[in-house]
Design an enzyme around this catalytic site. Structure first.
Site, PDB file in Angstrom:
ATOM      1  N   HIS A  90     -67.064  -1.167  32.062  1.00  0.00           N
ATOM      2  CA  HIS A  90     -68.312  -0.491  31.654  1.00  0.00           C
ATOM      3  C   HIS A  90     -68.415  -0.574  30.133  1.00  0.00           C
ATOM      4  O   HIS A  90     -67.589   0.009  29.427  1.00  0.00           O
ATOM      5  CB  HIS A  90     -68.302   0.970  32.112  1.00  0.00           C
ATOM      6  CG  HIS A  90     -68.281   1.102  33.604  1.00  0.00           C
ATOM      7  ND1 HIS A  90     -69.429   1.230  34.356  1.00  0.00           N
ATOM      8  CD2 HIS A  90     -67.253   1.075  34.496  1.00  0.00           C
ATOM      9  CE1 HIS A  90     -69.112   1.299  35.645  1.00  0.00           C
ATOM     10  NE2 HIS A  90     -67.790   1.198  35.755  1.00  0.00           N
ATOM     11  N   HIS A 136     -68.891  -0.576  45.258  1.00  0.00           N
ATOM     12  CA  HIS A 136     -68.282   0.729  44.964  1.00  0.00           C
ATOM     13  C   HIS A 136     -68.419   1.522  46.254  1.00  0.00           C
ATOM     14  O   HIS A 136     -69.530   1.802  46.695  1.00  0.00           O
ATOM     15  CB  HIS A 136     -69.044   1.382  43.807  1.00  0.00           C
ATOM     16  CG  HIS A 136     -68.702   2.817  43.571  1.00  0.00           C
ATOM     17  ND1 HIS A 136     -68.066   3.257  42.427  1.00  0.00           N
ATOM     18  CD2 HIS A 136     -68.915   3.931  44.314  1.00  0.00           C
ATOM     19  CE1 HIS A 136     -67.895   4.572  42.484  1.00  0.00           C
ATOM     20  NE2 HIS A 136     -68.412   5.009  43.626  1.00  0.00           N
ATOM     21  N   HIS A 157     -62.234  -1.244  43.139  1.00  0.00           N
ATOM     22  CA  HIS A 157     -61.252  -0.166  42.911  1.00  0.00           C
ATOM     23  C   HIS A 157     -60.733   0.554  44.167  1.00  0.00           C
ATOM     24  O   HIS A 157     -60.974   1.744  44.357  1.00  0.00           O
ATOM     25  CB  HIS A 157     -61.781   0.847  41.898  1.00  0.00           C
ATOM     26  CG  HIS A 157     -63.224   1.277  42.060  1.00  0.00           C
ATOM     27  ND1 HIS A 157     -63.762   1.721  43.247  1.00  0.00           N
ATOM     28  CD2 HIS A 157     -64.235   1.338  41.146  1.00  0.00           C
ATOM     29  CE1 HIS A 157     -65.038   2.029  43.051  1.00  0.00           C
ATOM     30  NE2 HIS A 157     -65.344   1.803  41.802  1.00  0.00           N
ATOM     31  N   ASN A 188     -63.164   8.159  39.443  1.00  0.00           N
ATOM     32  CA  ASN A 188     -63.780   7.978  40.753  1.00  0.00           C
ATOM     33  C   ASN A 188     -63.645   6.524  41.204  1.00  0.00           C
ATOM     34  O   ASN A 188     -64.157   5.652  40.526  1.00  0.00           O
ATOM     35  CB  ASN A 188     -65.265   8.359  40.663  1.00  0.00           C
ATOM     36  CG  ASN A 188     -65.916   8.405  42.011  1.00  0.00           C
ATOM     37  OD1 ASN A 188     -65.248   8.586  43.026  1.00  0.00           O
ATOM     38  ND2 ASN A 188     -67.223   8.210  42.044  1.00  0.00           N
ATOM     39  N   ASP A 208     -61.705  -1.078  35.605  1.00  0.00           N
ATOM     40  CA  ASP A 208     -62.792  -0.090  35.714  1.00  0.00           C
ATOM     41  C   ASP A 208     -62.868   0.694  34.395  1.00  0.00           C
ATOM     42  O   ASP A 208     -63.048   1.920  34.395  1.00  0.00           O
ATOM     43  CB  ASP A 208     -62.601   0.845  36.916  1.00  0.00           C
ATOM     44  CG  ASP A 208     -63.899   1.595  37.253  1.00  0.00           C
ATOM     45  OD1 ASP A 208     -64.942   1.300  36.626  1.00  0.00           O
ATOM     46  OD2 ASP A 208     -63.863   2.477  38.128  1.00  0.00           O
TER      47      ASP A 208
HETATM   48  O1  DOR Z   1     -64.581   6.792  37.252  1.00  0.00           O
HETATM   49  C1  DOR Z   1     -65.582   6.118  37.262  1.00  0.00           C
HETATM   50  N1  DOR Z   1     -66.328   5.915  36.163  1.00  0.00           N
HETATM   51  N2  DOR Z   1     -65.966   5.582  38.410  1.00  0.00           N
HETATM   52  C2  DOR Z   1     -67.149   4.970  38.549  1.00  0.00           C
HETATM   53  O2  DOR Z   1     -67.437   4.514  39.612  1.00  0.00           O
HETATM   54  C3  DOR Z   1     -68.108   4.902  37.425  1.00  0.00           C
HETATM   55  C4  DOR Z   1     -67.391   4.983  36.143  1.00  0.00           C
HETATM   56  C5  DOR Z   1     -68.314   5.256  34.978  1.00  0.00           C
HETATM   57  O3  DOR Z   1     -69.362   4.614  34.871  1.00  0.00           O
HETATM   58  O4  DOR Z   1     -67.978   6.114  34.156  1.00  0.00           O
HETATM   59 ZN    ZN Z   2     -66.843   1.077  37.623  1.00  0.00          ZN
HETATM   60 ZN    ZN Z   3     -67.079   2.318  40.828  1.00  0.00          ZN
END
Ligand code: DOR
Ligand code: ZN
Ligand code: ZN
Length: 421
Positions: free
Chosen positions: A59, A176, A229, A275, A302
């Site tokens: 991200h 996801h 994940h 998550n 992730d």
């Molecule tokens: O922990 C997470 N953070 N899981 C996700 O699916 C999204 C991600 C985020 O964009 O911060």
């Molecule tokens: Zn992610």
């Molecule tokens: Zn995710």
């Protein structure tokens, strides 16, 4: 421009070669026990020379959430972590659900010019789960895959259509897997530690149901799918049996799922909130076994950077996510290779060749004529993880203070040195 890497241990698909690697422009010209060339030289004695790492789940937050990360800070963090190519998820603001945002990301990536950045387009408009985004136009703009990461596409008919359209354009859906209704506001794994802490739990089934659904769609439609994940032992089993039937499913996991258990949530440290959540010992062991037996094809981060204000709040209110791109190699090397689960070559495969294969990217292995995306590591270098030293804006890691081996020394992208420690 030529660049010579001398006296390293070069990890290739054909085995380790002690010697030299010569780069000419963007390509690897030669790998041999000894190469003489008058040009810029890197002394790699005592170091290992690996294919550049590829992190297919990152991200970068730009556009929209530049307080957490932006393409420049994320790229600096990536190359410091030995990562030469990243795929960035579309849960930005605006969401990357159209060609304009995808083009913007590629343009910013070129301006920054550190690692290669491949935008992932959203499956549905605004990641709303209701109507498909402009998949064809995004493909023309250069997206590498599709995902509504951060959420599942709840409606199975929409997911079916997404997989069919994606496949028509030669794209894969990166799923996801989370049944939102079943999660019902859970913030940690549902089990002994959620009861102990009073934090609301989320069942493994919330993840497993969606893994099973997306595999069922893939199998019925005969369209490849990729599971993001994976965190549950039962999810590993579902994927393993699907693979045994010949379903075209690939899957990834992250260092936090093969290193941590939910014992750490008893600290109430919000840096442990992610998550899907970290789960129990039997999940951790199954993830390790899944990595070893090939059920889990690749290791991603992730990388989910968040600002201090997103994390320094009550556990229930904190953002989900771990800033992981600068620690993934050392954590994976320490917890998978030094423990004897994988060889170095196998780890390199999981972190480079496998994602390249899944997404059809160049690179992923060191060979003559191949692209010169290279990571040089010092496997004997021991260090303590300190998030204050991260180049990422996201200092949110549960691994602070962990003692690890395997420090990235150089990151080379298209034959150019983009990071030097
Ligand atoms: O922990 C997470 N953070 N899981 C996700 O699916 C999204 C991600 C985020 O964009 O911060
Ligand atoms: Zn992610
Ligand atoms: Zn995710």
């Amino acid at each position: 421009m030529k660049l010579l890497i001398k006296n390293g241990t070069i990890v290739t698909p054909k085995g380790e070669i002690k010697g030299d690697l010569l780069i000419d422009g963007k390509k690897i010209e030669k790998i041999a026990p000894s190469i003489d060339e008058k040009c810029k030289t890197i002394d790699a004695s005592g170091k290992h020379v690996l294919a550049g790492l590829i992190d297919m789940h990152v991200h970068l937050r730009e556009p929209g959430f530049e307080g957490k990360e932006d393409i420049e800070s994320g790229s600096k963090a990536a190359v410091a972590g030995g990562v030469t190519q990243v795929c960035c998820m579309p849960n930005t603001n605006p969401v990357c659900d159209n060609a304009v945002v995808a083009t913007y990301i590629k343009h910013r990536a070129d301006e920054v010019g550190l690692c290669k950045i491949h935008p992932v387009g959203a499956i549905t408009k605004g990641e709303n789960g209701e109507s498909l985004s402009d998949i064809g136009k995004m493909k023309s703009a250069g997206i590498i895959a599709l995902s509504d990461d951060g959420k599942s596409v709840e409606n199975s008919q929409i997911m079916r259509l997404a997989m069919e359209y994606a496949n028509d354009f030669g794209l894969k859906c990166l799923c996801h897997c989370e049944d939102k209704n079943l999660v019902d506001g859970g913030v940690v794994n549902e089990g002994y530690n959620s009861t102990l802490t009073g934090l609301k739990g989320s069942l493994r089934a919330a993840e497993d149901i969606m893994i099973a659904r997306d595999i069922a769609l893939s199998e019925s439609l005969d369209i490849p799918v990729h599971i993001c994940h994976v965190s549950t032992y039962s999810g590993v089993e579902i994927i393993k049996s699907a693979k045994a039937r010949g379903v075209k499913v690939t899957a990834e996991t992250c260092p936090h799922y093969f290193i941590l258990t939910d014992d750490i949530i008893t600290s109430y440290d919000t840096n442990t909130k992610v998550n899907p959540p970290v789960r129990e010992e039997k999940d951790k062991q199954a993830i390790i076994n899944g990595i070893k037996d090939g059920t889990l094809d690749c290791i991603v981060t992730d990388h989910a950077p968040h600002s201090i204000k997103d994390k320094q709040v009550e556990y229930n209110l904190a953002a989900f996510g771990i800033s992981g791109i600068e620690t993934s190699f050392a954590l994976s090397y320490t917890y998978l290779v030094k423990t004897g689960v994988l060889s170095l070559a196998e780890l390199s495969y999981k972190m480079s060749a496998a994602p390249a294969k899944i997404l059809g990217l160049e690179g992923g292995e060191l060979k003559e004529g191949g692209v010169a995306d290279i990571t040089i590591v010092d496997l004997n270098k021991k260090f303590v993880i300190d998030s204050n030293k991260f180049l990422s804006k996201g200092k949110n890691t549960p691994f602070n203070g962990f003692e690890v081996y395997g420090e990235v020394q150089y990151t080379i992208v298209d034959g150019a040195i983009k990071f030097k420690r």
